[in-house]
Design an enzyme around this catalytic site. Structure first.
Site, PDB file in Angstrom:
ATOM      1  N   TYR A 167      17.288  31.702   5.396  1.00 34.33           N
ATOM      2  CA  TYR A 167      16.317  32.643   5.948  1.00 34.33           C
ATOM      3  C   TYR A 167      16.549  32.903   7.430  1.00 34.33           C
ATOM      4  O   TYR A 167      16.706  31.974   8.219  1.00 34.33           O
ATOM      5  CB  TYR A 167      14.893  32.114   5.758  1.00 34.33           C
ATOM      6  CG  TYR A 167      14.457  32.029   4.319  1.00 34.33           C
ATOM      7  CD1 TYR A 167      14.425  33.161   3.504  1.00 34.33           C
ATOM      8  CD2 TYR A 167      14.063  30.819   3.773  1.00 34.33           C
ATOM      9  CE1 TYR A 167      14.015  33.076   2.175  1.00 34.33           C
ATOM     10  CE2 TYR A 167      13.645  30.720   2.452  1.00 34.33           C
ATOM     11  CZ  TYR A 167      13.629  31.857   1.664  1.00 34.33           C
ATOM     12  OH  TYR A 167      13.223  31.773   0.356  1.00 34.33           O
ATOM     13  N   LYS A 210       0.838  -1.199   0.000  1.00 37.61           N
ATOM     14  CA  LYS A 210       0.000   0.000   0.000  1.00 37.61           C
ATOM     15  C   LYS A 210       0.877   1.255   0.000  1.00 37.61           C
ATOM     16  O   LYS A 210       2.080   1.197   0.243  1.00 37.61           O
ATOM     17  CB  LYS A 210      -0.916  -0.003   1.227  1.00 37.61           C
ATOM     18  CG  LYS A 210      -0.170   0.092   2.555  1.00 37.61           C
ATOM     19  CD  LYS A 210      -1.126   0.084   3.734  1.00 37.61           C
ATOM     20  CE  LYS A 210      -0.349   0.206   5.052  1.00 37.61           C
ATOM     21  NZ  LYS A 210      -1.245   0.270   6.216  1.00 37.61           N
TER      22      LYS A 210
END
Length: 389
Positions: A275, A46
């Protein structure tokens, strides 16, 4: 995520990639088969085989001796059929409005968790004009998906009638463990007994299941007494220990996440990176830019917390991880690192690189989440069984 076939040229240098070692998948399936004894192995593929690629993993698992495949949804099962997989495939999670007809037409086994689902499957079988193969999923304590004890008798009534009418073939009885990763927890034995009791009750009321299965990866590897006729391992197929405190348990991790170094540059003491300048160089040093970021599955929460293996040495990530890129400190003596060199974010750990478990511990999560995270621009390349990078 894009996928390249085995032995194709690597992706362009601007791209990050997961390298999937199918030899490791083969090895892990064989380990699980041996531990399963007389029980069959259903390989759970899955979520695109936990981020490893459903079709290549499915083919490898079946070649290594898995008897069946398990997925969550019908579209996942149909994708396997469209890819040429003819082995038994079971799908067990169905949102409202699911059309069961394509699954029945493609000979996909359907797990039902309620009387309503069973009636929908029966109606779809009549529509298709084909007998549906059905497993009943029961709740033995997880309180999630599955028929509860109070509703079980009426589900059996519908099951028995549908079977008599030829609408369905009753294949299996399944449930899922609460404490599989805690093998000695007494609740595991209680769930096993509940499943066995529900099987006996069904037989007494005219329904005889061909197989029962309860064990996930940790139970498949530690609780042979709960194996029934089939075990249903997932994470262990991919070489990640289902009980990390017990070590690798003989498994080999299959996934390596890597990218090329995109840029090498020098900075001076006092220069900030990324940043907010959350990291400032405390000495003259060399930085490497890696073209992978949080949009690709590298969690922003790992900013400044992970190492990356480049040229056999661990290099620390510095500054904020950005959407598309982040920076590592190569150190002042980094003349050995060049643009295009591989940067290993995580892998099996055999060469000193970080592992998915390392990331999981930093993030206070599980390695399942880590290996299912690479996405988007990350390409996927396969090493055939027997070949190592």
């Amino acid at each position: 995520m894009q996928t390249t076939e085995p032995m194709t040229p690597p992706a362009p240098l601007a791209s990050a990639q997961t390298v999937i070692d199918l030899g490791a998948i083969d090895h892990n399936v064989r380990v699980l088969r041996e531990l399963a004894g007389s029980a069959d192995v259903m390989a759970v593929v899955k979520a695109d085989a936990y981020g490893h690629g459903a079709l290549p993993v499915a083919r490898t698992a079946l070649a290594a001796g898995a008897a069946a495949l398990g997925v969550a949804t019908i579209p996942e099962a149909l994708a396997l059929r469209e890819g040429g997989i003819t082995a038994p495939v079971l799908a067990w999670l169905h949102p409202p409005g699911t059309d069961f007809a394509p699954a029945i037409a493609a000979d996909v086994e359907v797990a039902v968790s309620s009387r309503r689902q069973l009636e929908q499957v029966t109606a779809a079988a009549a529509e298709v004009g084909r007998t549906a193969t059905v497993t009943v999923k029961v709740d033995t304590g997880l309180s999630r998906n599955g028929v509860g004890a109070a509703d079980y008798p009426e589900v059996l009534d519908v099951l028995r009638r549908a079977q008599a009418d030829g609408a369905i073939r009753v294949r299996g009885l399944m449930s899922h463990l609460v404490h599989g990763d805690d093998p000695e927890n007494p609740f595991n034995g209680l769930q096993g007994q509940r499943l066995a009791d529900m099987r006996v009750y069904a037989r007494e009321h005219g329904v005889d299941y061909e197989v029962a299965h309860l064990c996930n990866s940790p139970a498949a590897m530690t609780r042979p007494d709960l194996a029934f006729e089939m075990v249903r391992p997932g994470i262990s197929l991919y070489g990640l220990s289902p009980i990390p405190e017990r070590g690798d348990m003989g498994l080999r991790p299959a996934m390596t996440l890597k990218c090329p170094v995109a840029l090498v540059r020098s900075v001076h003491a006092g220069d900030g990176v990324s940043y907010g300048h959350r990291w400032v160089a405390d000495r003259d040093t060399t930085l490497g830019l890696l073209p992978i970021g949080y949009a690709d599955g590298v969690y922003r929460a790992l900013s400044g917390r992970i190492d990356v293996l480049i040229k056999g040495r661990r290099r620390r990530a510095v500054g904020r991880i950005c959407m598309d890129q982040f920076v590592v400190d190569l150190g002042p003596d980094a003349d050995d690192v060049a643009v295009g060199d591989d940067a290993i974010l995580f892998g099996p750990g055999a060469n000193g690189e970080p592992t998915a478990q390392d990331w999981a511990e930093l993030l206070d999560t599980i390695h399942y989440e880590v290996v299912t995270s690479p996405r988007g621009r990350v390409t996927r390349t396969y090493l055939p069984a027997g070949q190592q990078d």
